[in-house]
Structures are given as structure tokens and as C-alpha cells.
Design a protein around this motif. Sequence first.
Motif, PDB file in Angstrom:
ATOM      1  N   PHE A  24      84.333  56.737  50.611  1.00 57.42           N
ATOM      2  CA  PHE A  24      83.992  58.024  50.021  1.00 57.42           C
ATOM      3  C   PHE A  24      82.634  58.031  49.329  1.00 57.42           C
ATOM      4  O   PHE A  24      81.917  59.024  49.382  1.00 57.42           O
ATOM      5  CB  PHE A  24      85.074  58.446  49.018  1.00 57.42           C
ATOM      6  N   ARG A  25      82.269  56.948  48.654  1.00 54.80           N
ATOM      7  CA  ARG A  25      81.019  56.894  47.898  1.00 54.80           C
ATOM      8  C   ARG A  25      79.867  56.276  48.681  1.00 54.80           C
ATOM      9  O   ARG A  25      78.765  56.183  48.169  1.00 54.80           O
ATOM     10  CB  ARG A  25      81.218  56.110  46.595  1.00 54.80           C
ATOM     11  N   LYS A  26      80.131  55.822  49.895  1.00 48.88           N
ATOM     12  CA  LYS A  26      79.116  55.268  50.796  1.00 48.88           C
ATOM     13  C   LYS A  26      78.350  54.098  50.185  1.00 48.88           C
ATOM     14  O   LYS A  26      77.156  53.945  50.375  1.00 48.88           O
ATOM     15  CB  LYS A  26      78.107  56.345  51.219  1.00 48.88           C
ATOM     16  N   LYS A  27      79.059  53.234  49.460  1.00 49.54           N
ATOM     17  CA  LYS A  27      78.446  52.032  48.896  1.00 49.54           C
ATOM     18  C   LYS A  27      78.636  50.890  49.885  1.00 49.54           C
ATOM     19  O   LYS A  27      79.491  50.030  49.723  1.00 49.54           O
ATOM     20  CB  LYS A  27      79.064  51.704  47.544  1.00 49.54           C
ATOM     21  N   TYR A  28      77.800  50.897  50.919  1.00 46.86           N
ATOM     22  CA  TYR A  28      77.933  49.933  51.997  1.00 46.86           C
ATOM     23  C   TYR A  28      77.509  48.530  51.588  1.00 46.86           C
ATOM     24  O   TYR A  28      77.778  47.579  52.309  1.00 46.86           O
ATOM     25  CB  TYR A  28      77.132  50.385  53.208  1.00 46.86           C
ATOM     26  N   ASN A  29      76.854  48.397  50.459  1.00 47.62           N
ATOM     27  CA  ASN A  29      76.449  47.067  49.999  1.00 47.62           C
ATOM     28  C   ASN A  29      77.654  46.225  49.573  1.00 47.62           C
ATOM     29  O   ASN A  29      77.507  45.027  49.362  1.00 47.62           O
ATOM     30  CB  ASN A  29      75.442  47.161  48.863  1.00 47.62           C
ATOM     31  N   LEU A  30      78.833  46.815  49.466  1.00 49.75           N
ATOM     32  CA  LEU A  30      80.041  46.055  49.151  1.00 49.75           C
ATOM     33  C   LEU A  30      80.554  45.261  50.355  1.00 49.75           C
ATOM     34  O   LEU A  30      81.389  44.376  50.198  1.00 49.75           O
ATOM     35  CB  LEU A  30      81.143  46.999  48.644  1.00 49.75           C
ATOM     36  N   ILE A  31      80.049  45.567  51.534  1.00 51.24           N
ATOM     37  CA  ILE A  31      80.404  44.823  52.739  1.00 51.24           C
ATOM     38  C   ILE A  31      79.395  43.696  52.883  1.00 51.24           C
ATOM     39  O   ILE A  31      78.188  43.937  52.944  1.00 51.24           O
ATOM     40  CB  ILE A  31      80.386  45.736  53.981  1.00 51.24           C
ATOM     41  N   ASN A  32      79.889  42.476  52.962  1.00 48.67           N
ATOM     42  CA  ASN A  32      78.998  41.313  53.026  1.00 48.67           C
ATOM     43  C   ASN A  32      78.082  41.367  54.233  1.00 48.67           C
ATOM     44  O   ASN A  32      78.541  41.457  55.366  1.00 48.67           O
ATOM     45  CB  ASN A  32      79.809  40.016  53.082  1.00 48.67           C
ATOM     46  N   GLU A  35      73.992  45.391  55.014  1.00 44.09           N
ATOM     47  CA  GLU A  35      72.654  45.989  54.913  1.00 44.09           C
ATOM     48  C   GLU A  35      71.680  45.311  55.881  1.00 44.09           C
ATOM     49  O   GLU A  35      70.923  45.974  56.577  1.00 44.09           O
ATOM     50  CB  GLU A  35      72.142  45.858  53.475  1.00 44.09           C
ATOM     51  N   GLU A  36      71.703  43.992  55.935  1.00 41.22           N
ATOM     52  CA  GLU A  36      70.803  43.259  56.815  1.00 41.22           C
ATOM     53  C   GLU A  36      71.172  43.486  58.283  1.00 41.22           C
ATOM     54  O   GLU A  36      70.281  43.693  59.117  1.00 41.22           O
ATOM     55  CB  GLU A  36      70.865  41.771  56.486  1.00 41.22           C
ATOM     56  N   ASP A  37      72.466  43.453  58.576  1.00 39.11           N
ATOM     57  CA  ASP A  37      72.894  43.692  59.954  1.00 39.11           C
ATOM     58  C   ASP A  37      72.611  45.120  60.396  1.00 39.11           C
ATOM     59  O   ASP A  37      72.308  45.368  61.565  1.00 39.11           O
ATOM     60  CB  ASP A  37      74.389  43.396  60.112  1.00 39.11           C
ATOM     61  N   TYR A  38      72.683  46.064  59.484  1.00 47.77           N
ATOM     62  CA  TYR A  38      72.383  47.464  59.801  1.00 47.77           C
ATOM     63  C   TYR A  38      70.899  47.624  60.130  1.00 47.77           C
ATOM     64  O   TYR A  38      70.541  48.324  61.079  1.00 47.77           O
ATOM     65  CB  TYR A  38      72.775  48.354  58.624  1.00 47.77           C
ATOM     66  N   LYS A  39      70.047  46.961  59.357  1.00 48.43           N
ATOM     67  CA  LYS A  39      68.605  47.027  59.617  1.00 48.43           C
ATOM     68  C   LYS A  39      68.250  46.390  60.953  1.00 48.43           C
ATOM     69  O   LYS A  39      67.341  46.851  61.635  1.00 48.43           O
ATOM     70  CB  LYS A  39      67.835  46.331  58.493  1.00 48.43           C
ATOM     71  N   ASN A  40      68.948  45.319  61.310  1.00 44.63           N
ATOM     72  CA  ASN A  40      68.680  44.636  62.574  1.00 44.63           C
ATOM     73  C   ASN A  40      69.378  45.287  63.760  1.00 44.63           C
ATOM     74  O   ASN A  40      69.205  44.844  64.889  1.00 44.63           O
ATOM     75  CB  ASN A  40      69.108  43.166  62.485  1.00 44.63           C
ATOM     76  N   GLY A  41      70.197  46.282  63.529  1.00 46.27           N
ATOM     77  CA  GLY A  41      70.853  47.005  64.612  1.00 46.27           C
ATOM     78  C   GLY A  41      72.145  46.381  65.098  1.00 46.27           C
ATOM     79  O   GLY A  41      72.687  46.788  66.121  1.00 46.27           O
ATOM     80  N   ARG A  42      72.665  45.396  64.376  1.00 38.24           N
ATOM     81  CA  ARG A  42      73.913  44.751  64.797  1.00 38.24           C
ATOM     82  C   ARG A  42      75.147  45.543  64.398  1.00 38.24           C
ATOM     83  O   ARG A  42      76.170  45.467  65.060  1.00 38.24           O
ATOM     84  CB  ARG A  42      74.004  43.345  64.206  1.00 38.24           C
ATOM     85  N   LYS A  43      75.065  46.263  63.301  1.00 38.90           N
ATOM     86  CA  LYS A  43      76.196  47.060  62.810  1.00 38.90           C
ATOM     87  C   LYS A  43      75.744  48.510  62.646  1.00 38.90           C
ATOM     88  O   LYS A  43      74.578  48.789  62.409  1.00 38.90           O
ATOM     89  CB  LYS A  43      76.669  46.518  61.456  1.00 38.90           C
ATOM     90  N   THR A  44      76.702  49.429  62.763  1.00 38.95           N
ATOM     91  CA  THR A  44      76.396  50.846  62.607  1.00 38.95           C
ATOM     92  C   THR A  44      77.125  51.391  61.386  1.00 38.95           C
ATOM     93  O   THR A  44      77.970  50.722  60.793  1.00 38.95           O
ATOM     94  CB  THR A  44      76.838  51.626  63.852  1.00 38.95           C
ATOM     95  N   ILE A  49      82.275  52.805  57.898  1.00 43.07           N
ATOM     96  CA  ILE A  49      83.303  53.809  57.640  1.00 43.07           C
ATOM     97  C   ILE A  49      84.674  53.277  58.040  1.00 43.07           C
ATOM     98  O   ILE A  49      85.662  53.465  57.326  1.00 43.07           O
ATOM     99  CB  ILE A  49      82.955  55.118  58.383  1.00 43.07           C
ATOM    100  N   TYR A  50      84.744  52.579  59.163  1.00 44.63           N
ATOM    101  CA  TYR A  50      86.001  51.980  59.625  1.00 44.63           C
ATOM    102  C   TYR A  50      86.514  50.944  58.626  1.00 44.63           C
ATOM    103  O   TYR A  50      87.697  50.922  58.300  1.00 44.63           O
ATOM    104  CB  TYR A  50      85.789  51.350  61.006  1.00 44.63           C
ATOM    105  N   VAL A  51      85.616  50.089  58.135  1.00 40.57           N
ATOM    106  CA  VAL A  51      86.011  49.067  57.163  1.00 40.57           C
ATOM    107  C   VAL A  51      86.509  49.721  55.876  1.00 40.57           C
ATOM    108  O   VAL A  51      87.538  49.331  55.318  1.00 40.57           O
ATOM    109  CB  VAL A  51      84.831  48.109  56.874  1.00 40.57           C
ATOM    110  N   GLY A  52      85.791  50.730  55.397  1.00 34.50           N
ATOM    111  CA  GLY A  52      86.190  51.411  54.166  1.00 34.50           C
ATOM    112  C   GLY A  52      87.535  52.100  54.302  1.00 34.50           C
ATOM    113  O   GLY A  52      88.385  52.010  53.408  1.00 34.50           O
ATOM    114  N   LEU A  53      87.749  52.782  55.413  1.00 36.17           N
ATOM    115  CA  LEU A  53      89.023  53.472  55.621  1.00 36.17           C
ATOM    116  C   LEU A  53      90.171  52.481  55.755  1.00 36.17           C
ATOM    117  O   LEU A  53      91.260  52.707  55.207  1.00 36.17           O
ATOM    118  CB  LEU A  53      88.945  54.362  56.859  1.00 36.17           C
TER     119      LEU A  53
END
Length: 73
Positions: A24-32, A35-44, A49-53
Motif C-alpha cells: 500500500f505504501r510502495k516502500k520497495y526498499n523493504l525488499i532485499n 532497488e538495485e535489481d529494478y535499476k538493472n532490469g531484473r525485477k519489475t 506488488i506480488y511480494v507485498g500482497l
Amino acid sequence: MVVVKILSALFGIAFLLFGYFIYFRKKYNLINGFEEDYKNGRKTEKYAIYVGLTEFIVGCVLLVVSLLFFVFL
């Protein structure tokens, strides 16, 4: 048995809070490493959202189970 009740309640609250903050709060930095994988295109963002839900639902289930433990056992 008291320890199991308390641990299930604590884990339920922890999962519920982490899931709430991620989903709900979009604090994706709580997922280990997200952030780095998102920048490199490995994660979307869909993955986050799936992990948070998932964590939110698991937290709800654990909390309900622990409440049932407290009432019936």
C-alpha cells in the motif's frame, strides 16, 4: 503452547506490517536488493506488488490463526 500462540501472533503482525508498507505504501526498499535489481532490469514493479500482497495475506492468515489459538486453546 503459550510460546506458539505468542510467536504466531508476532509473526502475523510482522508479515502484516511489511506487506502493508510494501503493497500500500510502495516502500520497495523493504525488499532485499530490489532497488538495485529494478535499476538493472531484473525485477519489475509487478514483482514488488506480488511480494507485498503475499506478505500481507500471510500476515492476515497468521493473525487470524493466532487469534483462534488464543480463543480455543
